[in-house]
Scaffold this motif. Structure first.
Motif, PDB file in Angstrom:
ATOM      1  N   SER A  56      67.055  78.858 151.562  1.00  0.00           N
ATOM      2  CA  SER A  56      67.215  77.570 150.882  1.00  0.00           C
ATOM      3  C   SER A  56      65.891  76.815 150.839  1.00  0.00           C
ATOM      4  O   SER A  56      64.935  77.155 151.519  1.00  0.00           O
ATOM      5  N   ASN A  57      65.861  75.777 150.054  1.00  0.00           N
ATOM      6  CA  ASN A  57      64.659  74.957 149.907  1.00  0.00           C
ATOM      7  C   ASN A  57      64.695  73.765 150.845  1.00  0.00           C
ATOM      8  O   ASN A  57      64.450  72.642 150.436  1.00  0.00           O
ATOM      9  N   THR A  58      65.008  74.010 152.104  1.00  0.00           N
ATOM     10  CA  THR A  58      65.075  72.939 153.077  1.00  0.00           C
ATOM     11  C   THR A  58      63.672  72.456 153.401  1.00  0.00           C
ATOM     12  O   THR A  58      62.813  73.239 153.779  1.00  0.00           O
ATOM     13  N   GLU A  59      63.462  71.179 153.246  1.00  0.00           N
ATOM     14  CA  GLU A  59      62.176  70.573 153.570  1.00  0.00           C
ATOM     15  C   GLU A  59      62.185  70.181 155.043  1.00  0.00           C
ATOM     16  O   GLU A  59      63.225  69.807 155.590  1.00  0.00           O
ATOM     17  N   LEU A  60      61.042  70.252 155.692  1.00  0.00           N
ATOM     18  CA  LEU A  60      60.921  69.822 157.080  1.00  0.00           C
ATOM     19  C   LEU A  60      60.288  68.438 157.103  1.00  0.00           C
ATOM     20  O   LEU A  60      59.220  68.221 156.521  1.00  0.00           O
ATOM     21  N   LEU A  61      60.959  67.503 157.757  1.00  0.00           N
ATOM     22  CA  LEU A  61      60.549  66.093 157.751  1.00  0.00           C
ATOM     23  C   LEU A  61      59.935  65.678 159.072  1.00  0.00           C
ATOM     24  O   LEU A  61      60.413  66.054 160.142  1.00  0.00           O
ATOM     25  N   THR A  62      58.906  64.863 159.003  1.00  0.00           N
ATOM     26  CA  THR A  62      58.318  64.273 160.207  1.00  0.00           C
ATOM     27  C   THR A  62      59.191  63.114 160.680  1.00  0.00           C
ATOM     28  O   THR A  62      60.078  62.644 159.955  1.00  0.00           O
ATOM     29  N   CYS A  63      58.894  62.632 161.861  1.00  0.00           N
ATOM     30  CA  CYS A  63      59.650  61.496 162.406  1.00  0.00           C
ATOM     31  C   CYS A  63      59.509  60.271 161.496  1.00  0.00           C
ATOM     32  O   CYS A  63      60.481  59.571 161.240  1.00  0.00           O
ATOM     33  N   HIS A  64      58.313  60.033 160.996  1.00  0.00           N
ATOM     34  CA  HIS A  64      58.102  58.874 160.115  1.00  0.00           C
ATOM     35  C   HIS A  64      58.889  59.009 158.822  1.00  0.00           C
ATOM     36  O   HIS A  64      59.434  58.020 158.309  1.00  0.00           O
ATOM     37  N   GLU A  65      58.980  60.220 158.284  1.00  0.00           N
ATOM     38  CA  GLU A  65      59.770  60.431 157.073  1.00  0.00           C
ATOM     39  C   GLU A  65      61.254  60.221 157.354  1.00  0.00           C
ATOM     40  O   GLU A  65      61.965  59.629 156.539  1.00  0.00           O
ATOM     41  N   VAL A  66      61.714  60.678 158.513  1.00  0.00           N
ATOM     42  CA  VAL A  66      63.108  60.477 158.904  1.00  0.00           C
ATOM     43  C   VAL A  66      63.395  58.987 159.045  1.00  0.00           C
ATOM     44  O   VAL A  66      64.424  58.491 158.575  1.00  0.00           O
ATOM     45  N   MET A  67      62.476  58.264 159.660  1.00  0.00           N
ATOM     46  CA  MET A  67      62.655  56.818 159.823  1.00  0.00           C
ATOM     47  C   MET A  67      62.730  56.130 158.461  1.00  0.00           C
ATOM     48  O   MET A  67      63.568  55.255 158.253  1.00  0.00           O
ATOM     49  N   ARG A  68      61.902  56.539 157.528  1.00  0.00           N
ATOM     50  CA  ARG A  68      61.906  55.939 156.189  1.00  0.00           C
ATOM     51  C   ARG A  68      63.223  56.232 155.460  1.00  0.00           C
ATOM     52  O   ARG A  68      63.817  55.341 154.850  1.00  0.00           O
ATOM     53  N   LEU A  69      63.701  57.464 155.556  1.00  0.00           N
ATOM     54  CA  LEU A  69      64.934  57.849 154.859  1.00  0.00           C
ATOM     55  C   LEU A  69      66.183  57.201 155.442  1.00  0.00           C
ATOM     56  O   LEU A  69      67.120  56.883 154.711  1.00  0.00           O
ATOM     57  N   THR A  70      66.206  57.029 156.752  1.00  0.00           N
ATOM     58  CA  THR A  70      67.411  56.536 157.414  1.00  0.00           C
ATOM     59  C   THR A  70      67.411  55.028 157.616  1.00  0.00           C
ATOM     60  O   THR A  70      68.460  54.444 157.858  1.00  0.00           O
ATOM     61  N   GLY A  71      66.257  54.415 157.555  1.00  0.00           N
ATOM     62  CA  GLY A  71      66.178  52.979 157.828  1.00  0.00           C
ATOM     63  C   GLY A  71      66.100  52.673 159.310  1.00  0.00           C
ATOM     64  O   GLY A  71      66.068  51.499 159.698  1.00  0.00           O
ATOM     65  N   ILE A  72      66.057  53.700 160.140  1.00  0.00           N
ATOM     66  CA  ILE A  72      65.875  53.489 161.584  1.00  0.00           C
ATOM     67  C   ILE A  72      64.418  53.123 161.794  1.00  0.00           C
ATOM     68  O   ILE A  72      63.513  53.813 161.330  1.00  0.00           O
ATOM     69  N   ARG A  73      64.177  52.039 162.511  1.00  0.00           N
ATOM     70  CA  ARG A  73      62.827  51.503 162.628  1.00  0.00           C
ATOM     71  C   ARG A  73      62.063  51.945 163.867  1.00  0.00           C
ATOM     72  O   ARG A  73      60.899  51.613 164.012  1.00  0.00           O
ATOM     73  N   SER A  74      62.732  52.676 164.751  1.00  0.00           N
ATOM     74  CA  SER A  74      62.109  53.002 166.027  1.00  0.00           C
ATOM     75  C   SER A  74      62.304  54.468 166.381  1.00  0.00           C
ATOM     76  O   SER A  74      63.415  54.999 166.281  1.00  0.00           O
TER      77      SER A  74
END
Length: 63
Positions: free
Chosen positions: A2-20
């Motif tokens: 599959s074309n699963t992208e690997l995300l950094t912590c900062h990208e995860v924070m941006r996508l989820t709205g979690i700030r910490s």
């Protein structure tokens, strides 16, 4: 494969709205957030599909 992208912590924070990063790790320990994968060299990433599934599973807020 599959074309699963690997995300950094900062990208995860941006996508989820979690700030910490600490909040992410607390949720992982509670079993309330997807675990990352170790890609070597002390680097970790999250599968984009895992994050998308987590977001889709969040309950809708009704007013």
């Amino acid at each position: 494969m599959s074309n699963t992208e690997l995300l950094t912590c900062h990208e995860v924070m941006r996508l989820t709205g979690i700030r910490s990063r600490t909040t992410i790790w607390r949720r992982i320990r509670r079993g309330a957030f997807p675990h990352p994968i170790d890609i070597g060299g002390g680097r970790i990433r999250w599968r984009s599909t895992d994050i998308e599934e987590w977001i889709e599973a969040l309950p809708l807020r009704s007013y």
